[in-house]
Motif scaffolding. Structure first.
Motif, PDB file in Angstrom:
ATOM      1  N   ALA C 232       0.835  -1.206   0.000  1.00 16.16           N
ATOM      2  CA  ALA C 232       0.000   0.000   0.000  1.00 16.16           C
ATOM      3  C   ALA C 232       0.867   1.252   0.000  1.00 16.16           C
ATOM      4  CB  ALA C 232      -0.923  -0.011   1.218  1.00 16.16           C
ATOM      5  N   ASN C 233       1.902   1.237   0.810  1.00 14.90           N
ATOM      6  CA  ASN C 233       2.829   2.366   0.863  1.00 14.90           C
ATOM      7  C   ASN C 233       3.512   2.589  -0.470  1.00 14.90           C
ATOM      8  OD1 ASN C 233       2.931   3.818   3.287  1.00 14.90           O
ATOM      9  ND2 ASN C 233       3.847   2.056   4.333  1.00 14.90           N
ATOM     10  N   PHE C 234       3.962   1.480  -1.068  1.00 21.74           N
ATOM     11  CA  PHE C 234       4.657   1.566  -2.349  1.00 21.74           C
ATOM     12  C   PHE C 234       3.747   2.163  -3.416  1.00 21.74           C
ATOM     13  CE2 PHE C 234       5.695  -0.093  -6.525  1.00 21.74           C
ATOM     14  CZ  PHE C 234       7.047   0.193  -6.620  1.00 21.74           C
ATOM     15  N   MET C 235       2.509   1.641  -3.477  1.00 25.55           N
ATOM     16  CA  MET C 235       1.580   2.124  -4.504  1.00 25.55           C
ATOM     17  C   MET C 235       1.270   3.600  -4.300  1.00 25.55           C
ATOM     18  SD  MET C 235      -0.976  -1.122  -4.929  1.00 25.55           S
ATOM     19  CE  MET C 235      -1.862  -0.639  -6.401  1.00 25.55           C
ATOM     20  N   LYS C 236       1.120   3.980  -3.051  1.00 22.52           N
ATOM     21  CA  LYS C 236       0.809   5.376  -2.746  1.00 22.52           C
ATOM     22  C   LYS C 236       1.931   6.284  -3.250  1.00 22.52           C
ATOM     23  CE  LYS C 236      -0.357   8.380   1.167  1.00 22.52           C
ATOM     24  NZ  LYS C 236      -1.812   8.539   1.277  1.00 22.52           N
ATOM     25  N   LYS C 237       3.163   5.827  -3.018  1.00 20.52           N
ATOM     26  CA  LYS C 237       4.308   6.673  -3.371  1.00 20.52           C
ATOM     27  C   LYS C 237       4.661   6.631  -4.843  1.00 20.52           C
ATOM     28  CE  LYS C 237       6.955   6.788   0.887  1.00 20.52           C
ATOM     29  NZ  LYS C 237       7.882   5.930   1.597  1.00 20.52           N
ATOM     30  N   PHE C 238       4.621   5.433  -5.442  1.00 19.96           N
ATOM     31  CA  PHE C 238       5.246   5.293  -6.746  1.00 19.96           C
ATOM     32  C   PHE C 238       4.312   5.050  -7.925  1.00 19.96           C
ATOM     33  CE2 PHE C 238       8.601   4.021  -3.696  1.00 19.96           C
ATOM     34  CZ  PHE C 238       9.469   5.063  -3.958  1.00 19.96           C
ATOM     35  N   VAL C 239       3.088   4.634  -7.687  1.00 20.15           N
ATOM     36  CA  VAL C 239       2.230   4.349  -8.836  1.00 20.15           C
ATOM     37  C   VAL C 239       1.407   5.595  -9.154  1.00 20.15           C
ATOM     38  CG1 VAL C 239       0.485   2.815  -9.809  1.00 20.15           C
ATOM     39  CG2 VAL C 239       2.172   1.910  -8.213  1.00 20.15           C
ATOM     40  N   PRO C 240       1.574   6.117 -10.375  1.00 19.71           N
ATOM     41  CA  PRO C 240       0.880   7.356 -10.710  1.00 19.71           C
ATOM     42  C   PRO C 240      -0.629   7.191 -10.684  1.00 19.71           C
ATOM     43  CG  PRO C 240       2.180   6.547 -12.594  1.00 19.71           C
ATOM     44  CD  PRO C 240       2.395   5.604 -11.477  1.00 19.71           C
ATOM     45  N   GLY C 241      -1.304   8.203 -10.222  1.00 21.77           N
ATOM     46  CA  GLY C 241      -2.762   8.206 -10.262  1.00 21.77           C
ATOM     47  C   GLY C 241      -3.419   7.324  -9.206  1.00 21.77           C
ATOM     48  N   MET C 242      -2.672   6.921  -8.176  1.00 21.95           N
ATOM     49  CA  MET C 242      -3.249   6.085  -7.113  1.00 21.95           C
ATOM     50  C   MET C 242      -3.667   6.956  -5.933  1.00 21.95           C
ATOM     51  SD  MET C 242      -3.386   2.777  -7.353  1.00 21.95           S
ATOM     52  CE  MET C 242      -3.052   1.769  -8.779  1.00 21.95           C
ATOM     53  N   ASP C 243      -4.825   6.641  -5.391  1.00 29.43           N
ATOM     54  CA  ASP C 243      -5.300   7.386  -4.217  1.00 29.43           C
ATOM     55  C   ASP C 243      -5.510   6.372  -3.097  1.00 29.43           C
ATOM     56  OD1 ASP C 243      -6.636   8.764  -2.271  1.00 29.43           O
ATOM     57  OD2 ASP C 243      -8.105   9.691  -3.611  1.00 29.43           O
ATOM     58  N   ILE C 244      -4.553   6.277  -2.218  1.00 31.81           N
ATOM     59  CA  ILE C 244      -4.630   5.294  -1.137  1.00 31.81           C
ATOM     60  C   ILE C 244      -4.745   6.042   0.188  1.00 31.81           C
ATOM     61  CG2 ILE C 244      -3.445   3.370  -0.011  1.00 31.81           C
ATOM     62  CD1 ILE C 244      -2.212   2.815  -2.811  1.00 31.81           C
ATOM     63  N   PRO C 245      -5.913   5.995   0.799  1.00 29.06           N
ATOM     64  CA  PRO C 245      -6.112   6.758   2.039  1.00 29.06           C
ATOM     65  C   PRO C 245      -5.233   6.219   3.165  1.00 29.06           C
ATOM     66  CG  PRO C 245      -8.209   5.899   1.181  1.00 29.06           C
ATOM     67  CD  PRO C 245      -7.117   5.230   0.423  1.00 29.06           C
ATOM     68  N   ASP C 246      -4.814   7.124   4.027  1.00 32.88           N
ATOM     69  CA  ASP C 246      -3.972   6.732   5.161  1.00 32.88           C
ATOM     70  C   ASP C 246      -4.683   5.740   6.076  1.00 32.88           C
ATOM     71  OD1 ASP C 246      -1.841   8.253   4.326  1.00 32.88           O
ATOM     72  OD2 ASP C 246      -2.545  10.059   5.370  1.00 32.88           O
ATOM     73  N   GLU C 247      -6.031   5.873   6.150  1.00 35.99           N
ATOM     74  CA  GLU C 247      -6.773   4.954   7.034  1.00 35.99           C
ATOM     75  C   GLU C 247      -6.589   3.511   6.605  1.00 35.99           C
ATOM     76  OE1 GLU C 247      -9.987   7.437   5.637  1.00 35.99           O
ATOM     77  OE2 GLU C 247      -7.968   8.249   5.842  1.00 35.99           O
ATOM     78  N   LEU C 248      -6.484   3.274   5.282  1.00 36.51           N
ATOM     79  CA  LEU C 248      -6.316   1.908   4.799  1.00 36.51           C
ATOM     80  C   LEU C 248      -4.942   1.381   5.223  1.00 36.51           C
ATOM     81  CD1 LEU C 248      -7.161  -0.594   3.197  1.00 36.51           C
ATOM     82  CD2 LEU C 248      -6.300   0.524   1.134  1.00 36.51           C
ATOM     83  N   ILE C 249      -3.934   2.220   5.069  1.00 34.94           N
ATOM     84  CA  ILE C 249      -2.580   1.810   5.461  1.00 34.94           C
ATOM     85  C   ILE C 249      -2.555   1.534   6.970  1.00 34.94           C
ATOM     86  CG2 ILE C 249      -0.167   2.549   5.598  1.00 34.94           C
ATOM     87  CD1 ILE C 249      -0.684   4.164   3.005  1.00 34.94           C
ATOM     88  N   LYS C 250      -3.221   2.425   7.708  1.00 35.07           N
ATOM     89  CA  LYS C 250      -3.312   2.268   9.168  1.00 35.07           C
ATOM     90  C   LYS C 250      -3.990   0.947   9.516  1.00 35.07           C
ATOM     91  CE  LYS C 250      -4.101   6.315  12.113  1.00 35.07           C
ATOM     92  NZ  LYS C 250      -5.197   7.278  12.253  1.00 35.07           N
ATOM     93  N   ARG C 251      -5.080   0.668   8.804  1.00 35.92           N
ATOM     94  CA  ARG C 251      -5.835  -0.556   9.065  1.00 35.92           C
ATOM     95  C   ARG C 251      -4.963  -1.785   8.819  1.00 35.92           C
ATOM     96  NH1 ARG C 251     -11.579  -2.401   6.208  1.00 35.92           N
ATOM     97  NH2 ARG C 251     -11.302  -4.626   6.620  1.00 35.92           N
ATOM     98  N   LEU C 252      -4.188  -1.765   7.722  1.00 32.60           N
ATOM     99  CA  LEU C 252      -3.323  -2.901   7.424  1.00 32.60           C
ATOM    100  C   LEU C 252      -2.231  -3.038   8.480  1.00 32.60           C
ATOM    101  CD1 LEU C 252      -3.019  -2.364   3.574  1.00 32.60           C
ATOM    102  CD2 LEU C 252      -4.203  -4.262   4.681  1.00 32.60           C
ATOM    103  N   LYS C 253      -1.730  -1.894   8.913  1.00 31.50           N
ATOM    104  CA  LYS C 253      -0.649  -1.915   9.905  1.00 31.50           C
ATOM    105  C   LYS C 253      -1.142  -2.329  11.289  1.00 31.50           C
ATOM    106  CE  LYS C 253       2.805   1.311   8.116  1.00 31.50           C
ATOM    107  NZ  LYS C 253       3.149   2.746   8.062  1.00 31.50           N
ATOM    108  N   SER C 254      -2.470  -2.155  11.497  1.00 32.89           N
ATOM    109  CA  SER C 254      -3.015  -2.418  12.834  1.00 32.89           C
ATOM    110  C   SER C 254      -3.026  -3.905  13.173  1.00 32.89           C
ATOM    111  CB  SER C 254      -4.436  -1.855  12.946  1.00 32.89           C
ATOM    112  OG  SER C 254      -5.314  -2.669  12.194  1.00 32.89           O
ATOM    113  N   VAL C 255      -2.845  -4.753  12.156  1.00 31.82           N
ATOM    114  CA  VAL C 255      -2.822  -6.187  12.454  1.00 31.82           C
ATOM    115  C   VAL C 255      -1.400  -6.716  12.300  1.00 31.82           C
ATOM    116  CG1 VAL C 255      -5.209  -6.509  11.726  1.00 31.82           C
ATOM    117  CG2 VAL C 255      -3.350  -6.873  10.076  1.00 31.82           C
ATOM    118  N   ASP C 256      -1.190  -7.889  12.843  1.00 30.66           N
ATOM    119  CA  ASP C 256       0.110  -8.538  12.763  1.00 30.66           C
ATOM    120  C   ASP C 256       0.501  -8.729  11.298  1.00 30.66           C
ATOM    121  OD1 ASP C 256       2.087 -10.123  14.545  1.00 30.66           O
ATOM    122  OD2 ASP C 256       1.711 -11.416  12.793  1.00 30.66           O
TER     123      ASP C 256
END
Lengths: 114, 225, 311
Positions: C232-256
């Motif tokens: 998710a982090n990679f796509m947010k940073k490097f893939v053009p035209g991607m809109d990845i909300p921070d909440e999604l990254i947070k949600r993924l990080k919230s689990v093991d």
């Protein structure tokens, strides 16, 4: 103020360092000068607004050029001081001569090289 | 104007490596205006080359000259008396110059000292930007006075593509997405509808794709073309 | 005259009013057919059609035409992707005819990521026509049975014409207009860019429905399950035209870390459930990037199996 500065510095007066062009600096190196420096007014105090700032960019250009052809860029420098700073003028002359002396004689063996 | 960038000294030095006496020729046209191949730059290049060759203890004799233009035979012919005196000639004009020189002086070697880059203008002192691709069929009026052929990385006639982000092109964050600019201008003017119709397929014959091009003003031509 | 434009499975499914479920497959960086066929097995029977990507992200791979033909041979329905970056109009029309001859009935018309992203940034970019015109060209070849130069085609390619839409690229307000243009140009169906920002997509679909675009064209919502927070982090940073909300990254990080894949799939499943109900959405396009082996499970858990059969 009987300040002394090295006799091997040859002063060329210009109305403003904005008058100094890239080619003047290059010609000095080409003709065998071991070093050349521009002493301009303090930044922000140019009588012609930006002459000394333009001079600095030209000095930087010459440094890049020399680097590209393997001549030490430290042979060319830009200094800023006010006309009231006589002591600083002498200090800068000594500094520059010392810097160039460390580099040794110019690798550019021109017609007036020592 | 035509914009160019000077080649590296290393590249130019390697071109004239075996030469002992060269001529550096500038041009008072576009390359003077974009500060790459006019009188000043000719002297700077000559001096830099001389310094390099002196350092290598292989001195290079250089004469300099600046022609009114290198893209007119009338001016190119002015070198006739001297061009043969040199081992090689370095041209600081755009890509047209060394070719006109080569065509007139078939025995001489001409090296290009600059890389011709684009048709553009100065957006600020010292910065030039591309504006035209010379496609031969101008349609800038269809896009709010902005050319997407030259300025969109994909030359889209219906942009912006999915890579447009915050006004920047997907190719580089420092590159303006010109379609973003076009769309926003049309939106401000309330003329978005101008962009919506599907445009005809571009005829690239008028561009370089149709082969080398020629322009003729018959009223000026004397004799046969 | 058939009641269908192309008679493709995807067209039949959509026309019958079923909620479409399409998949995607990237061809190999080589001629490794065995590996490709292995990936096909995860998709077979679980999706209505499979997008075969065309030098995706400008990285050279087996051609999408060959990949599509292999799909067809293996009994899957290809959705042949074509970008405008690598071919001029001659090559495009030739490949469209070739694809049709080999059994391809769906196409997705794209601009293509710029070659500077890929592994041959030195390449010349073609863009003889753009994606809007590619849509118009495939439609013209189908409906008028003519080449661009108006010459007749001897057995015209009858393609179901797809186009892409990225609601998350800028300027946002213009995106729905560009979608409308693609539909006017001849797009029969749309597959959107991967959606992660649901709020923005809901808003986008509302505009789409308000303009009545969903009645002129089938819109498939793009879903990509995240493998982990890193992706998710990679796509947010490097893939053009991607809109990845921070909440999604947070949600993924919230689990093991070991649970992040499951969390990613859960999010995708929630999305699919919402899309089933969302006005104007006719299906889902599942882009399980290099994760084809999870497609059967995702399809199963999304309750989209078995896939409907329409004759």
């Amino acid at each position: 103020m009987r300040l002394s500065y090295p006799t091997n510095v040859k002063v060329i007066q210009v109305p403003c360092t904005g008058r100094v062009d890239i080619i003047h600096l290059l010609n000095a190196i080409e003709d065998g000068a071991d070093g050349v420096y521009v002493a301009g007014c303090l930044e922000g105090e140019c009588h012609y607004i930006a002459g000394n700032l333009k001079a600095r960019r030209k000095v930087d250009y010459v440094k890049r050029t020399l680097e590209e052809i393997g001549v030490e860029p430290e042979r060319v420098e830009m200094y800023n001081l006010s006309s009231a700073q006589g002591a600083r003028f002498a200090e800068i002359a000594n500094e520059m001569v010392e810097q160039v002396a460390k580099l040794g004689p110019t690798p550019v063996k021109g017609s007036c090289a020592a | 104007m035509i914009v160019a960038d000077r080649k590296s000294l290393e590249e130019i030095l390697s071109m004239v490596e075996t030469d002992k006496k060269i001529l550096v020729v500038g041009c008072k046209g576009c390359v003077t205006v974009c500060n790459v191949g006019g009188a000043k730059e000719v002297e700077v290049l000559a001096s830099a080359l001389k310094i390099a060759r002196k350092k290598a203890e292989n001195e290079l004799e250089i004469d300099t000259h600046v022609l009114e233009r290198q893209c007119d035979n009338e001016y190119v012919s002015q070198l006739g008396d001297t061009v043969g005196d040199y081992d090689a000639v370095v041209s600081m004009a755009c890509g047209v110059g060394p070719q006109f020189l080569s065509e007139m002086y078939r025995e001489q070697v001409f090296y290009p000292a600059v890389n011709t880059t684009f048709f553009g203008g100065a957006t600020q002192h010292g910065v030039w930007e591309e504006r035209c691709a010379g496609c031969g069929t101008c349609g800038i009026h269809l896009f709010g006075g902005i050319c997407p052929i030259a300025r969109c990385a994909k030359s889209l006639l219906h942009g912006p593509c999915g890579g447009s982000s915050n006004g920047a092109c997907e190719v580089n964050k420092d590159t303006e997405c010109i379609w973003d600019t076009i769309v926003k201008k049309k939106m401000e003017q309330g003329k978005v509808d101008d962009l919506l119709a599907v445009k005809g397929f571009k005829d690239w014959r008028s561009a370089r794709d149709g082969g080398p091009r020629r322009s003729i003003r018959e009223e000026l031509v004397e004799g046969n073309i | 005259m058939s009641e269908f434009k192309s008679g493709s499975n995807l067209e039949k499914i959509l026309k019958a009013g079923h909620f479409a479920f399409t998949g995607e497959c990237g061809p190999p960086k080589g001629a490794n057919v065995a590996h490709l066929k292995e990936k096909f097995q995860y998709l077979k029977g679980n999706v209505d059609a499979v997008n075969m990507t065309d030098n995706q992200t400008a990285v050279v791979r087996m051609s999408s035409l060959a990949g599509s033909a292999l799909l067809f041979q293996e009994g899957l329905e290809p959705n042949f992707q074509m970008v405008c970056r690598d071919r001029n109009r001659l090559a495009m029309m030739a490949d469209i005819l070739g694809a049709y001859a080999l059994g391809v009935r769906n196409m997705l018309c794209l601009s293509g990521d710029h070659q500077t992203f890929g592994n041959h940034p030195q390449a010349k970019n073609v863009h003889c026509i753009d994606s809007m015109q590619l849509i118009a060209m495939v439609k013209k070849m189908r409906d008028e049975e003519k080449f661009l130069n108006e010459e007749d085609i001897d057995v015209a390619p009858k393609m179901f014409v797809g186009a892409a839409c990225n609601p998350f690229a800028d300027p946002y307000e213009y995106r729905v207009h560009r979608l409308a243009s693609k539909i006017d140009a001849g797009a029969d169906f749309i597959q959107t860019q991967c959606i992660f920002n649901m709020e923005k997509f809901r808003d986008f679909m509302k505009m789409t429905v308000d303009m009545g675009l969903h009645e002129k064209c089938y819109i498939l919502a793009g879903v990509t399950p995240m493998k982990n927070a890193g992706m998710a982090n990679f796509m947010k940073k490097f893939v053009p035209g991607m809109d990845i909300p921070d909440e999604l990254i947070k949600r993924l990080k919230s689990v093991d870390k070991k649970e992040q894949a499951e969390e990613g799939i859960k999010f995708a499943l929630e999305q699919i459930e919402e899309f089933k109900e969302m006005e104007g959405v006719a299906g889902v396009h599942l882009m399980a990037i290099e994760w084809e082996q999870r497609v059967p499970e995702i399809a199963e858990r999304a309750n989209v199996l078995p896939r409907p059969q329409v004759d």
